[in-house]
Design a protein around this motif. Structure first.
Motif, short mmCIF file in Angstrom:
data_model
loop_
_atom_site.label_atom_id
_atom_site.label_comp_id
_atom_site.label_asym_id
_atom_site.label_seq_id
_atom_site.Cartn_x
_atom_site.Cartn_y
_atom_site.Cartn_z
N UNK A 101 4.44 2.89 5.48
CA UNK A 101 5.57 2.22 4.83
C UNK A 101 5.23 1.72 3.44
N UNK A 102 4.02 1.20 3.29
CA UNK A 102 3.59 0.74 1.96
C UNK A 102 3.47 1.93 1.00
N UNK A 103 2.93 3.03 1.48
CA UNK A 103 2.83 4.22 0.64
C UNK A 103 4.22 4.73 0.25
N UNK A 104 5.14 4.76 1.21
CA UNK A 104 6.49 5.24 0.93
C UNK A 104 7.19 4.34 -0.08
N UNK A 105 7.08 3.03 0.08
CA UNK A 105 7.70 2.10 -0.88
C UNK A 105 7.14 2.31 -2.29
N UNK A 106 5.82 2.45 -2.39
CA UNK A 106 5.20 2.68 -3.70
C UNK A 106 5.65 4.01 -4.30
N UNK A 107 5.76 5.03 -3.46
CA UNK A 107 6.19 6.34 -3.93
C UNK A 107 7.64 6.30 -4.41
N UNK A 108 8.51 5.63 -3.65
CA UNK A 108 9.92 5.51 -4.08
C UNK A 108 10.02 4.77 -5.40
N UNK A 109 9.25 3.71 -5.58
CA UNK A 109 9.28 2.95 -6.84
C UNK A 109 8.80 3.82 -7.99
N UNK A 110 7.73 4.57 -7.78
CA UNK A 110 7.20 5.44 -8.83
C UNK A 110 8.22 6.52 -9.19
N UNK A 111 8.84 7.12 -8.18
CA UNK A 111 9.84 8.16 -8.45
C UNK A 111 11.06 7.58 -9.18
#
Length: 177
Positions: A101-111
């Motif tokens: 979940x932390x990786x997905x949140x960071x990825x969504x923010x970066x995208x």
């Protein structure tokens, strides 16, 4: 135990990334590859992702890569340029800790910061063994947009493919750049 940091992936991370992915290919249904790629191929994929202008992140704790996530083109044609597909893999020992979940949140923010407007999760076996991935995406606000039934065959059985989608940033309210 400290909280893992999330940072951009580098070529030095490839051995750990390849090991995590090898386990996923050999033992799971998140990836539909049948044979794990070697480190040279994983490096080529990392470089292609970064050269394409997409993010590739790792979660690291005490010098150990515990998981990774990246985004890439959803489809190659120009009209899809604002839509990305995500991938997340977590080492077996770190699964169930909230790291995905932390990786997905960071990825969504970066995208979102890069101007992408839609994220698609293509979940292999989202109705079976990969139910955790489906729940991870639901928790992050993704919605189910379709299931292609029995389109893959791995580990001696037919697999469904689930598609989930989440709007990023302005979504469809303004044209993409």
């Amino acid at each position: 135990m400290t909280t893992p940091s999330i940072r951009p992936a580098t070529p030095a991370d490839i051995p750990a990334i390849a090991a995590i992915y090898t386990h996923a290919v050999l033992h799971g249904t998140a990836s539909w590859e049948l044979a794990p790629p070697d480190e040279a191929e994983m490096l080529r994929r990392l470089e292609a992702t970064l050269t394409g202008g997409y993010p590739y992140l790792v979660a690291e704790e005490a010098g150990t890569v515990l998981g990774y996530a990246y985004a890439g083109a959803y489809r190659p044609r120009p009209a899809y340029r604002a839509t990305v597909e995500n991938s997340i893999y977590v080492a077996p020992a770190a699964q169930g800790t909230g790291l995905g979940g932390r990786l997905l949140e960071a990825l969504m923010a970066d995208c979102t910061n890069r101007g992408f407007r839609q994220m698609i999760a293509v979940i292999g076996d989202g109705t079976g063994a990969s139910v955790g991935s489906r729940r991870l995406h639901e928790k992050a606000g993704f919605r189910l947009i379709g299931i292609a039934e029995k389109v893959g065959f791995k580990h001696g059985r037919w697999l469904d493919q689930m598609l989930m989608q989440k709007e990023l940033g302005d979504g469809d309210r303004t044209p993409p750049a």
